[in-house]
Design an enzyme around this catalytic site. Structure first.
Site, short mmCIF file in Angstrom:
data_model
loop_
_atom_site.label_atom_id
_atom_site.label_comp_id
_atom_site.label_asym_id
_atom_site.label_seq_id
_atom_site.Cartn_x
_atom_site.Cartn_y
_atom_site.Cartn_z
CB CYS A 120 -5.82 -32.13 -34.81
SG CYS A 120 -4.63 -33.01 -35.85
CB CYS A 138 -10.90 -36.52 -39.05
SG CYS A 138 -11.14 -34.74 -39.14
#
Lengths: 141, 108, 287
Positions: C206, C248
């Site tokens: 990401c 996350c």
């Protein structure tokens, strides 16, 4: 302090179901009508004379900065027409105020129109609406 | 609630009739009453439902708040003075608590 | 696939299609972060050598947020994190525990004694352990104050880390990665590139390869940590760095690591080093 997370599931529930996510339900429409009737007492309302400043797209519906301004107003009411409970705030201005302007931060459950209505010093009513798109965020990072 | 704390920002002085910005912020969860906890029980509403600002006893602003005002309510507006004196800011909590703070201002 | 302006332009068109004819301005790399009209922050720098070209520029997460969110950080009165800073400052002066001490009774003024600390943490102690700010705080509480340690992710801990971090605001992040820190840094780097969870994502998937791209309607940032602890609008509360890491990893559908555990402290060192040179921005505002 309590965790203020509105989970996606809760937001969907608040939004009256996934399929009808963008529809204003009859219940909401009547809540808006009721709030307007209580504010105006049924008097006519004309467009203009109120300015709403808000982001076109709000990154997070939990904290949307807005400003309402209606020069000459005695009182301004703000409604989030697409919220499960539309009333946001109403503010009356006394002799110590220097303008009829208020900035605050509000919660918008989804994409919708924000309505500001003002009662002017001559007893008339004016209004304006502002569309705010509320995005469904990612992870916030 | 111990952690409810009002903050106010106004100038230390202003000229007569001059508009100046008043900023206020109070730490408060503004629990809307529309949420449920992890067990599915409704979390009772607890919000700041009213905010007032007075200058030397006269009304500057009187605001009714609902659950759609964000947590830690931020309120900004413009005021003016014609004499030195004191602003009184008051927040009213659903639980009956009232939070008040005062700020003195001089005439420039 | 680091951030490229062209890609964002293409995405902006796609977004216009989805949302109507609205221009999308983020990430706005021309924006300048000035706090309280006086403190100009470094929000974009050339990458440190150890990144070996993995990023063209090191960019603070501030640039990836929209204009309304960015503005909240430009004024300490409007930044809701300062509610929590004030609580941390009160705790700094508060006597607690069996020894009758407060933070202030040993360290004196927080402005002087804590200046610069946030910029160099985490770091290796004399005993060879890698410590985050939370470790130092709890060491003081337990061994000097005789007080109960705070949970890593509790309100009082977040408030205190916010108050201490503020004293380094505007100073460049400068964590040591060599000497005794090197094995921890290597461990953190390995974690950063290791794929986790059912979604098979690493931090890099990401934040290195797709920063500037959308994840649903949000911009992915580079995952820089110079703004932590942050006031996050979603929770309307302070968020600790390790809680962000926890979220996350959980979002990859993996079993996450423990907040405050050795994995996240090593990751903290490595991710901090990716932002060496950015201004300490804590306490920042994110969405």
């Amino acid at each position: 302090m309590q965790d203020m997370t509105y989970t996606r599931r809760e937001t969907l529930v608040i939004g009256a179901g996934g399929i009808a996510l963008l529809a204003v339900t009859p219940a909401m429409a009547s809540a808006v009508e009721e709030a307007v009737a209580a504010f105006t007492g049924g008097a006519a309302v004309t467009d203009g004379g109120v300015e709403i400043t808000a982001p076109e797209i709000a990154e997070n519906g939990n904290v949307v900065p807005i400003e309402v301004s209606a020069p000459g107003a005695e009182e301004i009411m703000v409604l989030a027409t697409g919220n499960p409970s539309p009333p946001v705030c109403s503010v009356s201005f006394g002799p110590g105020s220097a303008s009829q302007r208020l900035s605050t931060r509000i919660r918008l459950a989804r994409t919708q129109d924000v309505l500001a209505m003002a009662r002017m010093s001559d007893g008339s009513f004016v209004q304006a609406t502002r569309a705010v798109k509320v995005t469904i965020g990612g992870c916030g990072g | 609630m111990a952690d409810v704390k009002p903050r106010v920002k106004i100038p230390s002085s202003a000229s007569a009739g001059e508009a100046f910005t008043v900023k206020t912020l109070i730490s408060h969860p503004m629990e809307s009453g529309l949420r449920k906890d992890a067990d599915g029980n409704a979390i009772p509403r607890r919000i700041i439902n009213r905010f007032t600002c007075e200058f030397n006893g006269a009304n500057v602003l009187d605001m009714e708040l609902h659950g759609a005002v964000s947590a830690n309510p931020y309120i900004e507006f413009e005021a003016q003075i014609d004499a030195a004196g004191e602003f009184t800011f008051t927040w009213y909590d659903d639980d009956g608590s009232v939070y008040t703070t005062t700020n003195a201002i001089d005439l420039a | 696939m680091t951030f490229r302006a062209k890609k964002v332009a293409v995405l902006a068109v796609a977004t216009s299609f989805a949302f109507g004819n609205t221009a999308v301005a983020e990430p706005d790399l021309d924006a300048v972060l000035v706090i309280n009209d006086e403190l100009e922050m470094v929000t974009m720098v050339d990458p440190p050598a150890h990144l070996e070209g993995a990023l063209d520029k090191v960019i603070s997460g501030w640039h990836f947020r929209d204009a309304a969110t960015r503005k909240l950080e430009t004024d300490d009165f409007e930044n809701p994190a300062f509610i929590h800073v004030e609580q941390g400052l009160t705790a700094w002066e508060t006597v607690e525990g069996s020894e009758g001490e407060s933070c202030a009774s040993c360290h004196g003024s927080i402005e002087e004694s804590m200046k610069g600390l946030r910029a160099v943490l985490p770091k290796v102690t004399a005993d060879g352990e890698l410590w985050s700010m939370e470790n130092y705080i709890n060491d003081c509480r337990e061994n000097r104050m005789g007080a109960e340690p705070w949970g890593w992710n509790t309100g009082p801990m977040r408030d205190m880390t916010a108050a201490i971090a503020l004293q380094s605001r505007g100073m460049p992040v400068n964590v040591a990665i060599d000497g005794p820190a090197q094995p921890y840094w290597e461990q953190g780097k390995e974690l950063y590139y290791k794929r986790h969870g059912l979604l098979d994502l690493s931090c890099a998937s990401c934040h290195e390869e797709n920063n500037g791209n959308y994840i649903r309607a949000d911009h992915l940032s580079q995952g820089q940590i110079n703004g932590f602890p942050v006031y996050r609008l979603k929770q309307s509360n302070m968020i600790s760095l390790h809680n962000r890491f926890f979220g996350c990893v959980r979002d990859t559908r993996a079993e996450s690591y423990e907040r405050g555990g050795p994995e996240f402290r090593a990751l903290e060192l490595y991710v901090a080093s990716r932002g060496n040179g950015l201004s300490v921005e804590a306490p920042s505002v994110r969405n």
